[in-house]
Design an enzyme around this catalytic site. Structure first.
Site, short mmCIF file in Angstrom:
data_model
loop_
_atom_site.label_atom_id
_atom_site.label_comp_id
_atom_site.label_asym_id
_atom_site.label_seq_id
_atom_site.Cartn_x
_atom_site.Cartn_y
_atom_site.Cartn_z
N HIS A 113 39.48 37.15 85.95
CA HIS A 113 39.04 36.04 85.11
C HIS A 113 38.72 34.78 85.89
CE1 HIS A 113 40.25 37.84 81.18
NE2 HIS A 113 41.13 38.47 81.95
N THR A 122 34.67 31.08 76.33
CA THR A 122 34.56 31.77 75.04
C THR A 122 34.42 30.74 73.92
OG1 THR A 122 36.97 31.91 75.10
CG2 THR A 122 35.74 33.93 75.59
N LYS A 155 38.81 22.36 75.32
CA LYS A 155 39.20 23.36 76.32
C LYS A 155 40.29 22.73 77.17
CE LYS A 155 34.80 23.25 77.73
NZ LYS A 155 34.43 24.65 77.71
N ARG A 156 40.96 23.53 78.01
CA ARG A 156 41.96 22.97 78.90
C ARG A 156 41.34 21.86 79.77
NH1 ARG A 156 47.17 25.40 79.27
NH2 ARG A 156 47.46 23.92 80.96
N LYS A 186 32.10 30.56 70.34
CA LYS A 186 32.59 30.20 69.00
C LYS A 186 31.76 29.06 68.43
CE LYS A 186 37.08 31.51 70.69
NZ LYS A 186 38.25 31.05 71.46
N LYS A 233 35.94 21.84 84.79
CA LYS A 233 35.32 21.81 83.46
C LYS A 233 34.63 20.47 83.19
CE LYS A 233 38.75 25.08 81.59
NZ LYS A 233 37.99 26.25 81.09
C1 26Q Z 1 49.12 32.48 87.44
C2 26Q Z 1 50.27 32.49 88.22
C3 26Q Z 1 51.35 31.70 87.88
C4 26Q Z 1 51.29 30.91 86.74
C5 26Q Z 1 50.15 30.91 85.96
C6 26Q Z 1 49.06 31.70 86.32
C7 26Q Z 1 47.84 31.69 85.48
C8 26Q Z 1 47.95 31.60 84.10
C9 26Q Z 1 46.81 31.60 83.30
C10 26Q Z 1 46.57 31.77 86.03
C11 26Q Z 1 45.44 31.76 85.23
C12 26Q Z 1 45.55 31.68 83.85
C13 26Q Z 1 44.42 31.66 82.95
C14 26Q Z 1 43.15 31.84 83.28
C15 26Q Z 1 42.08 31.76 82.29
O1 26Q Z 1 42.32 31.47 81.13
N1 26Q Z 1 40.84 32.05 82.67
C16 26Q Z 1 39.75 32.02 81.73
O2 26Q Z 1 39.58 33.30 81.17
C17 26Q Z 1 38.64 33.28 80.11
C18 26Q Z 1 38.62 34.68 79.50
O3 26Q Z 1 38.04 35.58 80.36
C19 26Q Z 1 37.27 32.86 80.63
O4 26Q Z 1 36.41 32.76 79.53
C20 26Q Z 1 37.36 31.52 81.35
O5 26Q Z 1 36.12 31.21 81.94
C21 26Q Z 1 38.45 31.58 82.40
O6 26Q Z 1 38.63 30.29 82.99
#
Ligand code: 26Q
Length: 817
Positions: free
Chosen positions: A361, A660, A552-553, A664, A558
């Site tokens: 991702h 995503t 979004k976050r 929406k 972003k």
């Molecule tokens: C990893 C290690 C330790 C703690 C947290 C994490 C961690 C947690 C969440 C690393 C990444 C995430 C989330 C990533 C994320 O949401 N990516 C998004 O995924 C979406 C679905 O595929 C995409 O549409 C977005 O572009 C992408 O940023």
């Protein structure tokens, strides 16, 4: 809407059940119950209906024997379940009727539900959309996640600064949609050592854990849309096994004993709030192993109970890893096969590597997971041995393919050499999976060309693309009933399961009556959002204004600060140029910043301060407002998205894997202003250039600018509007009496090198915004574009994504009930 076939709705029975729960479960009476108690009792009564279907689905011989998907994810951002499940069950109207006979308004009751925020953002929400589609399409599925006690923190603003507070999503009464499954609990080990014995001259290695934690599953029902299928979302909760040490207990060491109890419970205490950023914390690795180990064992239990052999695993189970977070499941399955089932390495690997598939991702280097070898060694000593052996054998393959090429071995190795040796989870995933996919065409291309080019050569065909999607049930039918009804009136109601059919409304894009009705729905949705803002933030909004949203976050890549600079440029022109005119505009933000991400929090602070001033400044007030909606979550997205005119998708090209929210918003008739990034590229392909505002550097432009040595000052000096906008941040315009309070963002852009090229894209962004502003002035022209956006979003249904996964990767057959 049709009720499920298996359990036709009996209104009197249902009302009786609600009253029974009111009394027996929530200890209150019809006369005294609060709205909240009524909601709980209604939800419990509905959950009961779905549980029968869940158990029937679970026990259905055809499903037991079929190949199933196991979706492993540390996050499932499901949002409220009651309203959505009422729609899937086809019971919305009947239940509304039953509840009104009990003197209750179903819409009010639905508002009582808290969001289970068991995810950070995109990745977690995607998992939830995919569960919905699997159930709709009836591909046998189990979702495996964690039962966090606290979900993503709640956000509030304290003098414009983000403040976090814990999210106890279950409430004191417990969440009505979940049931514990104590008969499926597991014991999970940590720490300890590896014991070596010799049997018949053969060495046997065996892990003796130093600590055992209990994994207790909770099931949430994922209700298939208008069918009788219900799949479990199984969430593991960590519990200390008491008394964990009889000895210290008997020694009178009661408090020490209690202390260890607390440690074990900690594992699922809270969701890590980092999104797209990894921090190598022990507790996080414990969460990951706890989740993987409990899930893998549950999968094997189901597989063996169905009467199949271990060799047959890949024919009956596929395990999808949602990013690298559950990677440790691969060595765990190897450990079980080799140490517990006494399989040979070759046989175990043959099965394992046909069972796992991995979704990537992100390309952001700071988000690619690596774990300190010493940490894994201590926490999971046997797994570390297995990882070494996987790597040793893999490197033999590499040197066979590229003889004598040491640099190939270094880049591909699962172990990153250096002062602290690190395990590269993504490499382990690619080696151990039969398929790897990116989440949008452009992202998958970058995964192949930049992230894993050598893997692509070594394993041709393994790297693939599946473009993300969103469920049309939650993100159109449920959240936008006005537009849903209008569409259904024109083309029937099959679009909810066949989103491609929406293109049939394209023929009304020029129809003036349809345009007016479409825009009337939009206006109603804007009124609903404006009422929410008035209620919760006491800001008055003009619903004829452009509703421009970025939700979004909060992340530098972003580029919420690019949007902020555009606002500053409008403010500057409105206050200094008497000839400047624009359509009235309300710019909405909603975003949480990771608590440890200082700059992200400073950007929130700056936007809030700017909003405070602008919203109170009579010089600009009827033209421009800025609203930062606190505590962004699924349920507020459901109000914002249907009300949006403009969707901000403005990441630096190459950084947003897919997005995503972009899908929406476009589905609900918002026009995208965006860069050539992630799924924006595919949205443009679908809607056509006339119906989207593309601006900024594309990926080649980004690379060229970086290669030629990017200096943000060049852009600052050359563009007076940019300079004026940025300079507003360093004075006291927005922080009277306290100059320089918004400097951090300014400094990151000018002195911090502007890593995401905000200044480089500013002029092009402003130009696109100006065009959009002009276009909005022609309401009929705008309506046409908005209608075409809705009409042409069919591709982005998560049903299509799931079909792609099934055909390319999972090879499942549906089991219709
Ligand atoms: C990893 C290690 C330790 C703690 C947290 C994490 C961690 C947690 C969440 C690393 C990444 C995430 C989330 C990533 C994320 O949401 N990516 C998004 O995924 C979406 C679905 O595929 C995409 O549409 C977005 O572009 C992408 O940023």
């Amino acid at each position: 809407m049709k009720p499920t076939q298996k359990y036709p709705f009996d209104k009197e029975l249902f009302k009786g059940n609600v009253k029974r729960h009111l009394n027996a479960t929530y200890a209150t009476t019809v006369e005294h119950a609060s709205t909240h108690a009524w909601y709980l009792a209604m939800a419990r009564a509905l959950a009961e209906l779905t549980m029968l279907n869940l158990l029937e689905t679970e026990q259905d011989e055809r499903i037991v024997k079929a190949k199933s998907l196991n979706y492993l994810s540390l996050e499932f951002l499901i949002g409220r379940l009651t309203g959505n499940n009422l729609i899937s069950l086809g019971l919305f109207d009947s239940v509304a009727d039953a509840m009104s006979e009990l003197g209750q308004n179903v819409t009010d009751l639905l508002e009582e539900e808290r969001d289970p925020s068991l995810g950070n953002g995109g990745l977690g929400r995607l998992a939830a959309c995919y569960m919905d589609s699997c159930a709709a399409l009836e591909y046998p599925t189990v979702g495996y996640g964690l039962h966090y006690e606290y979900g993503l923190f709640k956000q509030s603003f304290d003098h414009c600064h983000q403040k976090e507070s814990p999210d106890a999503w279950q409430g004191i009464e417990g969440y009505p949609w979940e049931v514990p499954r104590p008969e499926l609990k597991q014991d999970i080990g940590f720490y300890g050592h590896v014991e070596v014995t010799h049997v018949d001259g053969k060495e046997k290695r065996h892990w003796v854990p130093g600590m055992i934690v209990q994994a207790m599953p909770w099931d949430l029902p994922i209700v298939g849309f208008e069918n009788d299928t219900v799949y479990p979302l199984r969430l593991w909760e960590a519990r200390a096994i008491a008394p964990f040490s009889l000895e210290s207990f008997n020694n009178g060491n009661y408090f020490e004993a209690q202390h260890a109890l607390i440690d074990a419970d900690n594992i699922t205490k809270v969701l890590y709030p980092n999104d797209n950023h990894e921090k190598g914390k022990t507790l996080r690795l414990m969460q990951q192993y706890f989740h993987s180990a409990a899930s893998v064992r549950d999968i094997l239990r189901r597989h063996l109970n169905a009467g199949f052999s271990l060799e047959e695993l890949p024919e009956h189970e596929t395990i999808q890893l949602n990013d690298t977070h559950p990677t440790i499941a691969i060595p765990e399955l190897m450990r079980i096969f080799i140490d517990e089932k006494e399989m040979s390495w070759e046989k175990a690997w043959g099965i394992c590597s046909k069972t796992f598939a991995y979704t990537n991702h992100t390309l952001l280097p700071e988000a690619l997971e690596t774990w300190d070898e010493g940490l894994i060694q201590r926490l999971l000593p046997r797994h570390m041995e297995i990882i070494y052996e996987i790597n040793r054998r893999f490197l033999l393959e590499v040197s066979a393919k590229w003889p004598g090429d040491v640099s190939k071995q270094q880049t591909l190795s699962v172990i990153q050499e250096g002062f602290h040796r690190m395990v590269r989870m993504a490499n382990l995933c690619v080696v151990g999976s039969y398929a790897v996919n990116g989440v949008a065409a452009m992202h998958s291309q970058l995964v192949k060309q930049h992230l894993f080019p050598e893997f692509n050569e070594l394993y041709p065909g393994r790297l693939q693309n599946v473009t993300n999607g969103i469920t049309p049930r939650r993100w159109l039918k449920f959240c936008n009933p006005g537009l849903s009804d209008l569409i259904t009136e024109k083309i029937g109601d099959k679009w909810t399961s066949h989103l491609d059919q929406l293109q049939a409304i394209a023929k009304y894009a020029d129809d003036k009556t349809f345009q007016q009705r479409f825009m009337a729905v939009k206006k109603e949705n804007k009124e609903r959002l404006a009422a929410w803002v008035k209620d919760h933030m006491d800001i008055d909004l003009n619903t004829d204004a452009i509703f421009d949203v970025q939700i979004k976050r909060l992340h530098e890549y972003k580029r919420q600060h690019l949007n902020m600079l555009h606002i500053l440029s409008l403010y500057h022109r409105l206050t200094t140029d008497p000839d400047f005119d624009m359509q009235p505009r309300v710019v909405f933000f909603a975003a949480k910043a990771a608590p440890g991400y200082h700059l992200a929090k400073e950007i929130i602070y700056a936007i809030n301060k700017i909003a405070e001033k602008i919203n109170a400044d009579p010089r600009v007030n009827d033209k421009l407002k800025v609203v930062f909606i606190p505590d962004y979550r699924v349920s507020i997205a459901e109000i914002i998205i249907p009300a949006a005119d403009v969707s901000e998708q403005i990441s630096t090209a190459g950084k947003e894997a897919s997005g995503t929210g972009n899908m929406k918003l476009a589905l609900n008739g918002a026009l995208t202003i965006g860069t050539m990034d992630g799924a924006n590229v595919e949205i443009r392909e679908e809607v056509g250039d006339d119906n989207i505002y593309i601006f900024g550097l594309d990926i080649d432009g980004v690379n060229e600018l970086r290669a030629s040595g990017y200096n943000p000052y060049d852009f600052y000096q050359a563009d007076p509007l940019l300079k004026a906008s940025l300079d507003l941040l360093v004075g006291e315009e927005f922080t009277p009496g306290e100059p320089g309070k918004l400097r951090t963002t300014y400094d990151s852009l000018l002195n911090g090198g502007d890593p995401y090229l905000v200044l480089a894209d500013f002029a092009s962004y402003v130009e696109a915004q100006t065009q959009l502003d002009l276009d909005y002035g022609d309401q009929s022209g705008w309506a046409k574009k908005a209608i075409l956006n809705t009409a042409l979003m069919g591709k982005f249904s998560s049903d299509r994504s799931i079909q792609d996964y099934v055909k390319q990767i999972w090879k499942l057959t549906p089991v219709k009930r």
